[in-house]
Design a protein around this motif. Sequence first.
Motif, PDB file in Angstrom:
ATOM      1  N   ASP A 255       1.832 -63.644 -25.907  1.00 56.56           N
ATOM      2  CA  ASP A 255       2.069 -64.523 -24.768  1.00 56.56           C
ATOM      3  C   ASP A 255       1.507 -63.853 -23.506  1.00 56.56           C
TER       4      ASP A 255
ATOM      5  N   ILE B  19       5.677 -61.271 -26.281  1.00 56.82           N
ATOM      6  CA  ILE B  19       5.408 -61.848 -27.591  1.00 56.82           C
ATOM      7  C   ILE B  19       6.378 -63.012 -27.778  1.00 56.82           C
ATOM      8  N   LYS B  20       5.839 -64.156 -28.151  1.00 60.54           N
ATOM      9  CA  LYS B  20       6.666 -65.359 -28.306  1.00 60.54           C
ATOM     10  C   LYS B  20       7.056 -65.552 -29.767  1.00 60.54           C
TER      11      LYS B  20
ATOM     12  N   SER C  11       3.413 -65.020 -31.798  1.00 62.20           N
ATOM     13  CA  SER C  11       2.144 -65.142 -31.086  1.00 62.20           C
ATOM     14  C   SER C  11       2.204 -64.313 -29.810  1.00 62.20           C
TER      15      SER C  11
ATOM     16  N   LYS D  60      -2.326 -59.564 -33.707  1.00 69.13           N
ATOM     17  CA  LYS D  60      -2.109 -58.702 -32.548  1.00 69.13           C
ATOM     18  C   LYS D  60      -0.625 -58.584 -32.235  1.00 69.13           C
ATOM     19  N   ALA D  61       0.096 -59.702 -32.353  1.00 66.74           N
ATOM     20  CA  ALA D  61       1.537 -59.682 -32.097  1.00 66.74           C
ATOM     21  C   ALA D  61       2.232 -58.791 -33.105  1.00 66.74           C
ATOM     22  N   LYS D  62       1.859 -58.902 -34.365  1.00 68.84           N
ATOM     23  CA  LYS D  62       2.467 -58.077 -35.407  1.00 68.84           C
ATOM     24  C   LYS D  62       2.175 -56.598 -35.179  1.00 68.84           C
TER      25      LYS D  62
ATOM     26  N   LYS E  77       7.766 -67.954 -35.913  1.00 71.81           N
ATOM     27  CA  LYS E  77       6.322 -67.873 -35.755  1.00 71.81           C
ATOM     28  C   LYS E  77       6.034 -66.928 -34.590  1.00 71.81           C
TER      29      LYS E  77
ATOM     30  N   GLU F  20      12.647 -70.942 -27.909  1.00 73.20           N
ATOM     31  CA  GLU F  20      11.784 -69.801 -28.142  1.00 73.20           C
ATOM     32  C   GLU F  20      12.450 -68.518 -27.667  1.00 73.20           C
TER      33      GLU F  20
ATOM     34  N   GLN G 177       1.981 -64.797 -37.911  1.00 68.57           N
ATOM     35  CA  GLN G 177       0.799 -65.620 -37.730  1.00 68.57           C
ATOM     36  C   GLN G 177      -0.235 -64.975 -36.807  1.00 68.57           C
ATOM     37  N   ASP G 178       0.176 -64.097 -35.940  1.00 65.94           N
ATOM     38  CA  ASP G 178      -0.711 -63.479 -34.965  1.00 65.94           C
ATOM     39  C   ASP G 178      -0.807 -61.990 -35.267  1.00 65.94           C
TER      40      ASP G 178
END
Length: 221
Positions: free
Chosen positions: A136, A149-150, A134, A31-33, A132, A162, A28-29
């Motif tokens: 953090d 990263i969450k 995102s 930048k996280a990916k 999911k 989480e 979903q994110d």
Amino acid sequence: MTVQNKIGVKMILGFLMIFFIGFSSQAQDAKAKALLDKVTAKVKSYDNITIDFKYSLNNAKENINQDSKGTVVMKGNQYVLNFMGITKLFDGKKTYTIVPEDEEITVSTLNDKDEAAITPSKMLTFFNKGYKFSMDIVQNAGGKKIQYIKLVPSNPKDQRKEILVGVDSKTNNIYNIIEIGKKGTKTTLTVNSFKTNQALPKNQFTFAASKYPNYYINKLD
């Protein structure tokens, strides 16, 4: 093997999967990916990895505070894990769990159809669904800039609230992994030493029964 040991070993194996995963393209994110993809690419560039780590289990409500140390050596899909007095060796086909306290060795062959099994294929697809992603917080740890990263499980039955994956912004290596349970339990695995491309013995991932003459060998299949 105690229940606590089993829980600890299970988390460490989950940690191994973090090192071998191919992250979902549907994260979903973006930048996280992108950051997780950098971590994956960095790890796959190494011939082998040797890690000394600290494992902490905390639950304020239950007044539980436990710390343990361990080591793991990984090369491709093979690994040797030493943790809580237990050695777990995976030679690419079979898993050997060596418990000196019980003088027992459990041997099992990989079954790709077993959802609970730790398999090479699952190490590459573990996070492709069910979480999911995102970005953090960013924290300073001993002079290192750690970007977290969450990952939140999408399955409501998952007992984990989480998972936080801390990445060293300078090296793109994993610094720590924090699992927070719905019942207040917090487990943290912190990398104390991260070595790569070491000269390993040829028999590093080979099980030799001759080393355990008095052990009972329990073959599950």
